[in-house]
Design a protein around this motif. Structure first.
Motif, PDB file in Angstrom:
ATOM      1  N   THR A  96     -18.865  55.017  53.714  1.00 34.18           N
ATOM      2  CA  THR A  96     -20.121  54.333  54.011  1.00 34.18           C
ATOM      3  C   THR A  96     -20.489  53.346  52.914  1.00 34.18           C
ATOM      4  N   ARG A  97     -21.341  52.418  53.267  1.00 35.33           N
ATOM      5  CA  ARG A  97     -21.991  51.549  52.291  1.00 35.33           C
ATOM      6  C   ARG A  97     -23.448  51.444  52.688  1.00 35.33           C
ATOM      7  N   LEU A  98     -24.307  51.456  51.673  1.00 36.39           N
ATOM      8  CA  LEU A  98     -25.740  51.306  51.920  1.00 36.39           C
ATOM      9  C   LEU A  98     -26.192  49.959  51.383  1.00 36.39           C
ATOM     10  N   MET A 104     -32.625  47.014  44.996  1.00 36.58           N
ATOM     11  CA  MET A 104     -32.695  48.197  44.121  1.00 36.58           C
ATOM     12  C   MET A 104     -31.260  48.529  43.775  1.00 36.58           C
ATOM     13  N   LYS A 105     -30.699  47.682  42.952  1.00 40.80           N
ATOM     14  CA  LYS A 105     -29.247  47.640  42.823  1.00 40.80           C
ATOM     15  C   LYS A 105     -28.619  48.867  42.198  1.00 40.80           C
ATOM     16  N   GLU A 106     -29.435  49.729  41.579  1.00 38.75           N
ATOM     17  CA  GLU A 106     -28.849  50.965  41.033  1.00 38.75           C
ATOM     18  C   GLU A 106     -28.478  51.951  42.140  1.00 38.75           C
ATOM     19  N   ILE A 107     -29.099  51.812  43.300  1.00 35.72           N
ATOM     20  CA  ILE A 107     -28.799  52.786  44.358  1.00 35.72           C
ATOM     21  C   ILE A 107     -28.212  52.192  45.620  1.00 35.72           C
ATOM     22  N   ALA A 108     -28.285  50.887  45.779  1.00 33.08           N
ATOM     23  CA  ALA A 108     -27.754  50.292  47.003  1.00 33.08           C
ATOM     24  C   ALA A 108     -27.325  48.849  46.750  1.00 33.08           C
ATOM     25  N   GLU A 109     -26.374  48.423  47.552  1.00 30.41           N
ATOM     26  CA  GLU A 109     -26.011  47.005  47.498  1.00 30.41           C
ATOM     27  C   GLU A 109     -27.163  46.203  48.087  1.00 30.41           C
ATOM     28  N   PRO A 110     -27.293  44.971  47.663  1.00 30.32           N
ATOM     29  CA  PRO A 110     -28.283  44.137  48.350  1.00 30.32           C
ATOM     30  C   PRO A 110     -27.771  43.806  49.752  1.00 30.32           C
ATOM     31  N   PHE A 111     -28.681  43.492  50.663  1.00 28.68           N
ATOM     32  CA  PHE A 111     -28.229  43.112  51.999  1.00 28.68           C
ATOM     33  C   PHE A 111     -27.547  41.745  51.942  1.00 28.68           C
ATOM     34  N   ARG A 114     -22.473  38.829  55.247  1.00 30.92           N
ATOM     35  CA  ARG A 114     -21.009  38.688  55.242  1.00 30.92           C
ATOM     36  C   ARG A 114     -20.318  39.923  54.669  1.00 30.92           C
ATOM     37  N   LYS A 115     -20.944  40.520  53.662  1.00 30.49           N
ATOM     38  CA  LYS A 115     -20.358  41.711  53.066  1.00 30.49           C
ATOM     39  C   LYS A 115     -20.463  42.900  54.029  1.00 30.49           C
ATOM     40  N   ALA A 116     -21.593  42.958  54.718  1.00 32.07           N
ATOM     41  CA  ALA A 116     -21.780  44.027  55.704  1.00 32.07           C
ATOM     42  C   ALA A 116     -20.701  43.950  56.779  1.00 32.07           C
ATOM     43  N   ARG A 118     -17.781  42.605  56.569  1.00 31.72           N
ATOM     44  CA  ARG A 118     -16.484  42.944  55.958  1.00 31.72           C
ATOM     45  C   ARG A 118     -16.321  44.474  55.862  1.00 31.72           C
ATOM     46  N   HIS A 119     -17.398  45.142  55.442  1.00 31.48           N
ATOM     47  CA  HIS A 119     -17.358  46.610  55.375  1.00 31.48           C
ATOM     48  C   HIS A 119     -17.049  47.196  56.751  1.00 31.48           C
ATOM     49  N   LEU A 120     -17.717  46.661  57.766  1.00 29.03           N
ATOM     50  CA  LEU A 120     -17.503  47.166  59.132  1.00 29.03           C
ATOM     51  C   LEU A 120     -16.047  46.969  59.547  1.00 29.03           C
ATOM     52  N   GLU A 121     -15.534  45.784  59.239  1.00 31.15           N
ATOM     53  CA  GLU A 121     -14.135  45.495  59.602  1.00 31.15           C
ATOM     54  C   GLU A 121     -13.171  46.451  58.910  1.00 31.15           C
ATOM     55  N   LYS A 122     -13.564  46.914  57.737  1.00 31.03           N
ATOM     56  CA  LYS A 122     -12.709  47.861  56.997  1.00 31.03           C
ATOM     57  C   LYS A 122     -12.959  49.306  57.421  1.00 31.03           C
ATOM     58  N   GLY A 123     -13.798  49.487  58.420  1.00 26.45           N
ATOM     59  CA  GLY A 123     -14.018  50.830  58.951  1.00 26.45           C
ATOM     60  C   GLY A 123     -15.081  51.623  58.222  1.00 26.45           C
ATOM     61  N   ARG A 124     -15.906  50.952  57.432  1.00 19.98           N
ATOM     62  CA  ARG A 124     -16.986  51.665  56.745  1.00 19.98           C
ATOM     63  C   ARG A 124     -18.259  51.604  57.579  1.00 19.98           C
ATOM     64  N   ILE A 125     -19.001  52.687  57.538  1.00 23.57           N
ATOM     65  CA  ILE A 125     -20.307  52.682  58.195  1.00 23.57           C
ATOM     66  C   ILE A 125     -21.287  51.989  57.261  1.00 23.57           C
TER      67      ILE A 125
HETATM   68  P1  GTP Z   1     -14.406  45.485  49.034  1.00 21.66           P
HETATM   69  O1  GTP Z   1     -14.930  44.105  48.923  1.00 21.66           O
HETATM   70  O2  GTP Z   1     -13.731  45.751  50.300  1.00 21.66           O
HETATM   71  O3  GTP Z   1     -13.609  45.927  47.862  1.00 21.66           O
HETATM   72  O4  GTP Z   1     -15.709  46.382  49.147  1.00 21.66           O
HETATM   73  P2  GTP Z   1     -16.257  47.486  48.185  1.00 21.66           P
HETATM   74  O5  GTP Z   1     -17.608  47.841  48.674  1.00 21.66           O
HETATM   75  O6  GTP Z   1     -15.303  48.613  48.041  1.00 21.66           O
HETATM   76  O7  GTP Z   1     -16.319  46.703  46.848  1.00 21.66           O
HETATM   77  P3  GTP Z   1     -17.279  46.653  45.659  1.00 21.66           P
HETATM   78  O8  GTP Z   1     -16.402  46.600  44.487  1.00 21.66           O
HETATM   79  O9  GTP Z   1     -18.274  45.585  45.922  1.00 21.66           O
HETATM   80  O10 GTP Z   1     -18.065  48.027  45.696  1.00 21.66           O
HETATM   81  C1  GTP Z   1     -17.561  49.212  45.180  1.00 21.66           C
HETATM   82  C2  GTP Z   1     -18.660  50.243  45.232  1.00 21.66           C
HETATM   83  O11 GTP Z   1     -19.781  49.783  44.536  1.00 21.66           O
HETATM   84  C3  GTP Z   1     -19.143  50.571  46.642  1.00 21.66           C
HETATM   85  O12 GTP Z   1     -19.458  51.924  46.728  1.00 21.66           O
HETATM   86  C4  GTP Z   1     -20.414  49.747  46.781  1.00 21.66           C
HETATM   87  O13 GTP Z   1     -21.356  50.308  47.670  1.00 21.66           O
HETATM   88  C5  GTP Z   1     -20.914  49.764  45.367  1.00 21.66           C
HETATM   89  N1  GTP Z   1     -21.700  48.570  45.083  1.00 21.66           N
HETATM   90  C6  GTP Z   1     -21.358  47.277  45.224  1.00 21.66           C
HETATM   91  N2  GTP Z   1     -22.363  46.470  44.871  1.00 21.66           N
HETATM   92  C7  GTP Z   1     -23.403  47.261  44.506  1.00 21.66           C
HETATM   93  C8  GTP Z   1     -24.718  47.048  44.041  1.00 21.66           C
HETATM   94  O14 GTP Z   1     -25.200  45.935  43.902  1.00 21.66           O
HETATM   95  N3  GTP Z   1     -25.471  48.155  43.775  1.00 21.66           N
HETATM   96  C9  GTP Z   1     -24.985  49.403  43.941  1.00 21.66           C
HETATM   97  N4  GTP Z   1     -25.775  50.428  43.671  1.00 21.66           N
HETATM   98  N5  GTP Z   1     -23.745  49.650  44.358  1.00 21.66           N
HETATM   99  C10 GTP Z   1     -22.957  48.611  44.644  1.00 21.66           C
END
Ligand code: GTP
Length: 237
Positions: A96-98, A104-111, A114-116, A118-125
């Protein structure tokens, strides 16, 4: 209807299970199992969850607080639920990816759309937290917006009723369920599918909504296998 990518909208209140407040671990585990059954079939899944089990914006207003303040508190509540759901999904072995609409970058990626995708295409929820990041919008609207952005085939609105009825079945025993209804019909009949903002977003962007009972075991998987579960709302007849 074929589903390759869906946005699942879950209610925060449903997470309470039989409790009065907060998160029921059994319900959380049950949802994770349901979601796993479609994850294993390689359906691309995005999720938006509400926050009503923890806090509702209108509640703040009733207490004399500013509506905007209350709405932001509600958005934080959705983050708590999103993190709980993420944890439950991961403990069932799903990737999964949140992403959060409020930074709130310590706990979640920003929205980042395009990244969302890409995650879906890689099979991540991908779980989208913090609503749209704006007050005056519901999580239904956030669900509709994100579903459109990621070009989902449909928004699946998981509820505790099994679809949309001609009238409230709890008040009118003669009420019958629609298998399929158009946006126009639903509007004319004043049926409560989602709030108007979400409803209009879906209609104008031709995004079908399926309202179904998420608490019934196996329903989600059946729905994605093409069984007629719940009510389909779409533009075409
Ligand atoms: P790829 O581009 O396919 O490598 O995707 P990825 O999500 O594996 O790559 P990335 O190196 O961006 O992320 C690795 C981990 O860090 C994942 O668990 C992400 O959810 C997490 N992550 C990425 N960006 C952030 C962020 O801004 N904040 C937080 N808290 N986690 C992040």
């Amino acid at each position: 209807m074929e589903f390759k990518r869906v946005l699942l909208k879950l209610s925060g209140e449903a997470l309470m299970g039989d409790k009065q407040f907060g998160i029921d671990n059994n319900r959380l585990a049950q949802y994770a199992k349901e979601i796993k059954s479609i994850y294993d079939k390689r359906v691309e899944i995005a999720i938006v969850i509400g926050g009503g089990n923890i806090f509702r914006g209108v509640q703040a207003e009733e207490g004399g607080m500013d509506r905007t303040q209350g709405d932001y508190m509600g958005m934080l509540a959705t983050m708590i639920n999103s993190m709980a759901l993420q944890g439950a999904l991961e403990s069932e072995g799903m990737q999964t990816r949140l992403q959060s609409a409020i930074e709130m970058k310590e706990i979640a990626e920003p929205f980042i759309k395009r990244k969302a995708v890409r995650h879906l295409e890689k099979g991540r929820i991908v779980i989208f937290g913090a609503g749209t990041g704006n007050p005056y919008f519901t999580t239904d609207s956030a669900g509709a917006l994100r579903a459109i952005e990621i070009e989902a085939d449909a928004i699946l609105k998981g509820t505790r009723v099994d679809g949309i009825y001609t009238a409230d079945p709890e008040k009118d025993p003669s009420a019958t369920k629609y298998d399929h209804i158009t946006f126009d019909e639903a509007y004319e009949k004043n049926l409560n599918v989602m709030d108007m903002t979400a409803f209009t977003l879906c209609k104008e962007n031709d995004l079908p909504i399926i309202v179904f009972d998420m608490n019934k075991e196996g329903n989600l998987a059946k729905l994605l296998q093409g069984e007629k579960i719940g009510t389909l709302v779409s533009n075409s007849k």
